[in-house]
Design a protein around this motif. Structure first.
Motif: not given
Length: 206
Positions: A8, A113-114, A116-117, A121, A142, A152, A154, A157, A159-160
């Motif tokens: 990604e 887009e961070t 989810e990685h 959290e 996200t 998810c 990916s 990731h 999760h999403q």
């Protein structure tokens, strides 16, 4: 130096101008350019193109842009490819609790887009809040998915988040506006529709 494309990672110089992933990432930084001012932090800045966009577009209203990323190779690539006198690229972990003391406070933080990685959290969200000045702005995006703890599809990731999980991330902020993104189109979020939107963006004032 050369930077190897890993899944990604967005590296504009190695992508076609028609690449949808590239276009949607660039669109978010152009969207953020309407809000940024003062001291800006690009949290998980990757190859550095986004920090560079902000520095170039917003040089009359930005004092400093700091891009921080956990990948040393990406940081070195950013330093060599996207130099700007307003921009500094640093190596660091977005969940490191020492960051607020080391970096100080910012008028605006971008985090695209961070989350989810990130498996930790709560540490990540705490850092965002503690790095932001009172009255400062956080702009975070996200992709949506099936929720915390649910695979998810990916490999990149953790999760999403669902739409509701995303909305509830920002309860500590004084005001939050939500947007949906599909491709390069970013529009105010309508939570009363059943229409699926792949990505969410929050603009939050501390």
């Amino acid at each position: 130096m050369k930077l190897t494309d890993t899944g990604e990672r967005v590296i504009p110089e190695k992508m076609k101008i028609t690449n949808g992933l590239l276009l949607e990432h660039i669109a978010r930084y152009h969207f953020a350019a309407n809000y940024v001012h003062g001291r800006v932090l690009d949290f998980a800045s990757g190859s550095g193109y986004g920090s560079h966009i902000i520095a170039k577009l917003c040089k009359d209203k930005v004092n400093e842009v700091i891009g921080i990323d956990v990948d040393k190779e990406s940081v070195n690539y950013a330093k060599g490819t996207y130099y700007h006198p307003l921009t500094t690229y640093l190596n660091g972990d977005v969940t490191d609790p020492r960051l607020p003391e080391e970096l100080g406070e910012f008028d605006c933080i971008l985090s695209f887009e961070t989350i989810e990685h990130v498996s930790e959290e709560k540490k990540f969200m705490a850092n965002l809040y503690n790095l932001l000045k009172p009255g400062g702005l956080l702009i975070l995006s996200t992709p949506f998915g099936k929720g915390r703890g649910v695979p998810c599809g990916s490999p990149f990731h953790v999760h999403q988040l669902t739409v509701n999980e995303f909305k509830n991330l920002f309860n500590d902020y004084s005001a939050t506006s939500f947007y949906f993104q599909k491709g390069v189109l970013i529009e105010p979020a309508d939570f009363n529709t059943d229409k699926h939107h792949p990505l969410g963006i929050a603009v939050c004032r501390k």
